[in-house]
Motif scaffolding. Structure first.
Motif, PDB file in Angstrom:
ATOM      1  N   GLY A  78       0.813  -1.216   0.000  1.00 15.78           N
ATOM      2  CA  GLY A  78       0.000   0.000   0.000  1.00 15.78           C
ATOM      3  C   GLY A  78       0.848   1.267   0.000  1.00 15.78           C
ATOM      4  O   GLY A  78       0.554   2.235   0.701  1.00 15.78           O
ATOM      5  N   VAL A  79       1.917   1.248  -0.796  1.00 12.17           N
ATOM      6  CA  VAL A  79       2.849   2.381  -0.816  1.00 12.17           C
ATOM      7  C   VAL A  79       2.814   3.028  -2.206  1.00 12.17           C
ATOM      8  O   VAL A  79       2.710   2.327  -3.208  1.00 12.17           O
ATOM      9  N   SER A  80       2.888   4.356  -2.253  1.00 15.97           N
ATOM     10  CA  SER A  80       2.937   4.999  -3.572  1.00 15.97           C
ATOM     11  C   SER A  80       3.908   6.181  -3.545  1.00 15.97           C
ATOM     12  O   SER A  80       4.288   6.648  -2.472  1.00 15.97           O
ATOM     13  N   PHE A  81       4.303   6.634  -4.727  1.00 16.23           N
ATOM     14  CA  PHE A  81       5.299   7.710  -4.812  1.00 16.23           C
ATOM     15  C   PHE A  81       4.785   8.871  -5.649  1.00 16.23           C
ATOM     16  O   PHE A  81       4.096   8.671  -6.634  1.00 16.23           O
ATOM     17  N   ASP A  82       5.180  10.078  -5.243  1.00 16.19           N
ATOM     18  CA  ASP A  82       4.825  11.245  -6.031  1.00 16.19           C
ATOM     19  C   ASP A  82       5.783  11.401  -7.202  1.00 16.19           C
ATOM     20  O   ASP A  82       5.426  11.910  -8.240  1.00 16.19           O
ATOM     21  N   GLU A  83       7.029  10.991  -6.996  1.00 21.24           N
ATOM     22  CA  GLU A  83       7.997  11.115  -8.084  1.00 21.24           C
ATOM     23  C   GLU A  83       8.939   9.913  -8.082  1.00 21.24           C
ATOM     24  O   GLU A  83       9.470   9.518  -7.054  1.00 21.24           O
ATOM     25  N   VAL A  84       9.120   9.351  -9.279  1.00 21.88           N
ATOM     26  CA  VAL A  84      10.075   8.255  -9.440  1.00 21.88           C
ATOM     27  C   VAL A  84      11.101   8.728 -10.457  1.00 21.88           C
ATOM     28  O   VAL A  84      10.749   9.171 -11.545  1.00 21.88           O
ATOM     29  N   ILE A  85      12.365   8.681 -10.078  1.00 22.41           N
ATOM     30  CA  ILE A  85      13.397   9.187 -10.985  1.00 22.41           C
ATOM     31  C   ILE A  85      14.637   8.313 -10.847  1.00 22.41           C
ATOM     32  O   ILE A  85      14.855   7.717  -9.794  1.00 22.41           O
ATOM     33  N   GLY A  86      15.415   8.211 -11.920  1.00 20.44           N
ATOM     34  CA  GLY A  86      16.596   7.347 -11.876  1.00 20.44           C
ATOM     35  C   GLY A  86      17.884   8.143 -11.743  1.00 20.44           C
ATOM     36  O   GLY A  86      17.932   9.325 -12.106  1.00 20.44           O
ATOM     37  N   GLU A  87      18.898   7.480 -11.227  1.00 16.26           N
ATOM     38  CA  GLU A  87      20.215   8.120 -11.111  1.00 16.26           C
ATOM     39  C   GLU A  87      20.700   8.646 -12.457  1.00 16.26           C
ATOM     40  O   GLU A  87      21.374   9.671 -12.520  1.00 16.26           O
ATOM     41  N   SER A  88      20.356   7.928 -13.530  1.00 18.12           N
ATOM     42  CA  SER A  88      20.876   8.299 -14.853  1.00 18.12           C
ATOM     43  C   SER A  88      20.432   9.709 -15.257  1.00 18.12           C
ATOM     44  O   SER A  88      21.064  10.332 -16.104  1.00 18.12           O
ATOM     45  N   ALA A  89      19.364  10.198 -14.642  1.00 18.99           N
ATOM     46  CA  ALA A  89      18.899  11.552 -14.972  1.00 18.99           C
ATOM     47  C   ALA A  89      19.888  12.622 -14.501  1.00 18.99           C
ATOM     48  O   ALA A  89      19.781  13.778 -14.890  1.00 18.99           O
TER      49      ALA A  89
END
Ligand code: ARG
Length: 585
Positions: free
Chosen positions: A265-276
Motif C-alpha cells: 500500500g505504498v505509492s510515490f509522487d515522483e520516481v526518478i533514476g540516477e541516470s537523470a
C-alpha cells in the motif's frame, strides 16, 4: 487546535511559576512531565530541584511550601496538588477527563496518507507543518535486481513518515530514486540486444531469471563482458541513445517493484533514476574545482578534500565518469529547485552513513542554504531467522515470499481462533495480518538496531505484535456491533470516572504529543510503543469495567465514549504506521 492535555500542562505550569514568583524567583520552565504511576498524581513538576538552591532551601521543603500556596479553587483541570520528595504532583479533576473525551468525539476523522489535515482536524493531528514541504526519499531499489530487504525496510519506514508528516500538516512529497546506472543495467542492455526481447516482468522472479540468463552468457564469453563494460561507459558518459534504453529497462523493472508497493500500500509522487543526473553531475565537478573544494590529481581523478573530518572522495574518475556521490549532489539541488523544501530526508541502510556524511559536508562546502535541512536516516539490517537475506550468491529472498510466509502463518492462527468464519473471510484477515506483521516488526524497532523477522512470532495475537493491536481495535468495534449501537450517546457531564477509566483517558490525552514527537525525532517506534500501551490499557479496562452491562446508564454512555475513542485513536495510530484494521478478526 489546542489539545486538552497541552492546556492542562500550561495551567499547571502557570500555577507552579506563579507560586515560585511569590517566593521571589522568576523561572520560565516548570519542568512538568506526566507521571508513570497514578499514585503520584497525573503531572509532576521537578522545578523545585533547580529552584531550591537559589532560594536557599531544600527541594522537599520548597515543594511543601509551594503546594500549600497553590490554590486550585479556580482550577479547570486539577483537583489536587501534593508535595512528594521534592516533586509537585498535580492530579487531574473530573473536568479533564470529560473535556478530553469530548474533544476526541468532536474530531474523529481518520488520517489519510497524503492529505494534510488543513480542512479537517482529526484528533492527534496538528498544523505545525502548515505551508511547509518535506521531501522524503525512500525505497530506492536498483533496477534489474530484486529489491533487497534493506530497500524493504526503507520503504516501510519512509511510508510511515510520509503519513506522519502529512498528519502534522506538512506537504509531504515521496520520492523513489532508482539506481539505474550500474553494471547490472549495462548487462540488461546487452541482454536486450542479444535476446531481442524482455519478458513481461510480472514479478521480481521473472526479472531475476532474465538477469541470470545474461549473466551466465557473459560468464561464458569474455567478449560479452567487454561489451557490457562498454555499455556501462556509454551510460556513464550519458549517451542519449543508451539512456533511452536505460529508461525502458527502468520502466520494465518498475512494474515488478510496483507489485511490492501494491502489496504494501505504498505509492510515490515522483520516481526518478540516477541516470537523470549524469549530465548535471559533471557541472558539479567543475563547480567544485572552481570553488577549490576539489582538484585534479596526478592519477587523473578529481578528488574532493574532506580530510581531516572525513575521508576524501572522488567526484570524477580519470575516464571522465561521475560517481554515486557526485550524482547525489545534483539530486539535492534538483529537489531543492523543484520543491523548495523546508526539510528533506533520505532513508537508507546504515551502510551508507559515511556516504551521506560526505554528501552533507559537500553541500555545506558548496554553501547550499539547504545543507542544514538535508537529513539522512540510516537503519540496521533485517534478517530472517534462517540467515541473512541477501541478493548476492543467489540466496535471494523475495518480499513476496516473506509476505506469503507471514500470511500463511497468520491463516493458521485465524483458522484456529475463528473456525466459524468462511474461508474467504479467514483469507482476507490473514492477508491484512501478514502484511501488518512485517510493517510493525520493522517500525517498532529502533532504527539503529538490527531486526530478525520471525513470521510465526509476528502474526501471534498476543504480545507486542500488529495482530494484537488490530485485534484490540476490532474488539472495540465489536462492542458497538454486539450492542447494536449506531449512535454514540452524549457524554454525561457529571460522570465520575473511576481509576481504570482515568488511566485510559490520560493515555488518550497524550496521543497528539506522541504524534508530533515521533515525527520530529524520526522515531516510529515511539508511536508503536504508544499503540501497544494503549491496547494493553484498553484490555485491562475492558476486563474490569462492563460496558454494555454497565451499572448505570451514565456509566454505559461514558464507557461507550471510552471504547469509541480508544478504537479511533488506535486505528489512527495504526493508520499512520500504514496498518489497516480489518472489520473482523
Ligand atoms: N539505490 C541506492 C541503493 O540501493 C539507494 C539510493 C539512496 N538515495 C540516495 N539519494 N543516494 O543502495
Amino acid at each position: 487546535m489546542s489539545y486538552v492535555f497541552d492546556e492542562a500542562k500550561q495551567e499547571a505550569a502557570q500555577l507552579v511559576l506563579d507560586a515560585l514568583s511569590s517566593q521571589g524567583l522568576r523561572l520560565k520552565d516548570a519542568r512538568l512531565v506526566p507521571t508513570k504511576d497514578a499514585q503520584h498524581g497525573s503531572l509532576a513538576s521537578s522545578a523545585c530541584f533547580g529552584a531550591a538552591k537559589q532560594l536557599k532551601t531544600t527541594p522537599p521543603l520548597l515543594a511543601e511550601k509551594l503546594a500549600s500556596k497553590i490554590s486550585l479553587s479556580q482550577s479547570r483541570y486539577f483537583a489536587s496538588v501534593t508535595a512528594m520528595n521534592g516533586y509537585l504532583n498535580f492530579t487531574y479533576s473530573q473536568q479533564f477527563y470529560y473535556e478530553t473525551l469530548s474533544q476526541i468525539a468532536s474530531s474523529s476523522e481518520k488520517p489519510t496518507p497524503t492529505k494534510s489535515p488543513s480542512s479537517y482536524a482529526p484528533y492527534g493531528s496538528n498544523a505545525s507543518g502548515k505551508g511547509k514541504t518535506i521531501v522524503l526519499e525512500y525505497s530506492q531499489p536498483n533496477v534489474g535486481k530484486p529489491m533487497h530487504v534493506g530497500h524493504i525496510r526503507s520503504t516501510i519506514i519512509g511510508d510511515c513518515f510520509r503519513r506522519l508528516y502529512a498528519f502534522n500538516g506538512w506537504k509531504a512529497v515521496s520520492m523513489n530514486y532508482l539506481g539505474d546506472s550500474g553494471m547490472q543495467v549495462a548487462k540488461l542492455l546487452l541482454a536486450i540486444e542479444l535476446f531481442q526481447d524482455m519478458p513481461e516482468p510480472k514479478n521480481e522472479k521473472i526479472m531475476l531469471e532474465y538477469y541470470v540468463k545474461i549473466h551466465q552468457k557473459i560468464a561464458e564469453d569474455p567478449e560479452l563482458e567487454k561489451k557490457a563494460r562498454q555499455l556501462l561507459e556509454k551510460i556513464e558518459v550519458g549517451d542519449p541513445a543508451t539512456l533511452k534504453n536505460v529508461r525502458y529497462i527502468r520502466e520494465k523493472s518498475y512494474q515488478a517493484f510496483q507489485r511490492n508497493y501494491d502489496l504494501l500500500g505504498v505509492s510515490f509522487d515522483e520516481v526518478i533514476g540516477e541516470s537523470a543526473f549524469i549530465e548535471d553531475s559533471k557541472k558539479v565537478v567543475q563547480e567544485a574545482v572552481k570553488r577549490g573544494i576539489a582538484s585534479k590529481e596526478k592519477t587523473g581523478e578529481t578528488l574532493a578534500k574532506l580530510e581531516p573530518q572525513l575521508p576524501n572522495t572522488v567526484l570524477l574518475r580519470s575516464n571522465g565518469t561521475t560517481l554515486y556521490l557526485t550524482r547525489d549532489v545534483s539530486l539535492a539541488e534538483y529537489k531543492h529547485q523543484k520543491y523548495r523544501f523546508e526539510k528533506s530526508v533520505v532513508f537508507t541502510a546504515a551502510e551508507q552513513n559515511l556516504h551521506f556524511r560526505q554528501l552533507l559536508r559537500l553541500l555545506e562546502l558548496f554553501g547550499k542554504p539547504y545543507a542544514s535541512t538535508y537529513h539522512h536516516v540510516g537503519f540496521g539490517t533485517i534478517d530472517l531467522p534462517s540467515g541473512k537475506m541477501s541478493t548476492r550468491k543467489g540466496n535471494v529472498v523475495f518480499l513476496e515470499d516473506v509476505l506469503n510466509e507471514a500470511i500463511g502463518f497468520a491463516l493458521k492462527e485465524v483458522q484456529s481462533r475463528q473456525q466459524a468464519y468462511a474461508p474467504e473471510t479467514q483469507q482476507e484477515i490473514a492477508r491484512s495480518v501478514g502484511i501488518a506483521a512485517l510493517k510493525y516488526s520493522v517500525l517498532r524497532i529502533q532504527m539503529e538496531k538490527n531486526i530478525v523477522f520471525v513470521p510465526e512470532e509476528a502474526v501471534k495475537f498476543d504480545g507486542n505484535t500488529a495482530s494484537y493491536l488490530q485485534y484490540m481495535a476490532v474488539r472495540a468495534k465489536n462492542v458497538f456491533r454486539k450492542g447494536k449501537i449506531s449512535q454514540l450517546p452524549s457524554l454525561p457531564t457529571s460522570y465520575a470516572f473511576n481509576s481504570k477509566e482515568q488511566e485510559l483517558v490520560s493515555l488518550l490525552s497524550f496521543y497528539p504529543s506522541v504524534v508530533s514527537s515521533s515525527a520530529n525525532s524520526f522515531s516510529p517506534q515511539a508511536l508503536c510503543d504508544y499503540a501497544f500501551k494503549l491496547a494493553t490499557c484498553f484490555s485491562s479496562f475492558y476486563d474490569a469495567c462492563p460496558v454494555l452491562k454497565a451499572e448505570t446508564d451514565e456509566a454505559k454512555a461514558a464507557r461507550l465514549h471510552l471504547v469509541k475513542s480508544t478504537q479511533g485513536v488506535l486505528e489512527s495510530a495504526l493508520g499512520l504506521l500504514g496498518i489497516q484494521v480489518p472489520e473482523r478478526m
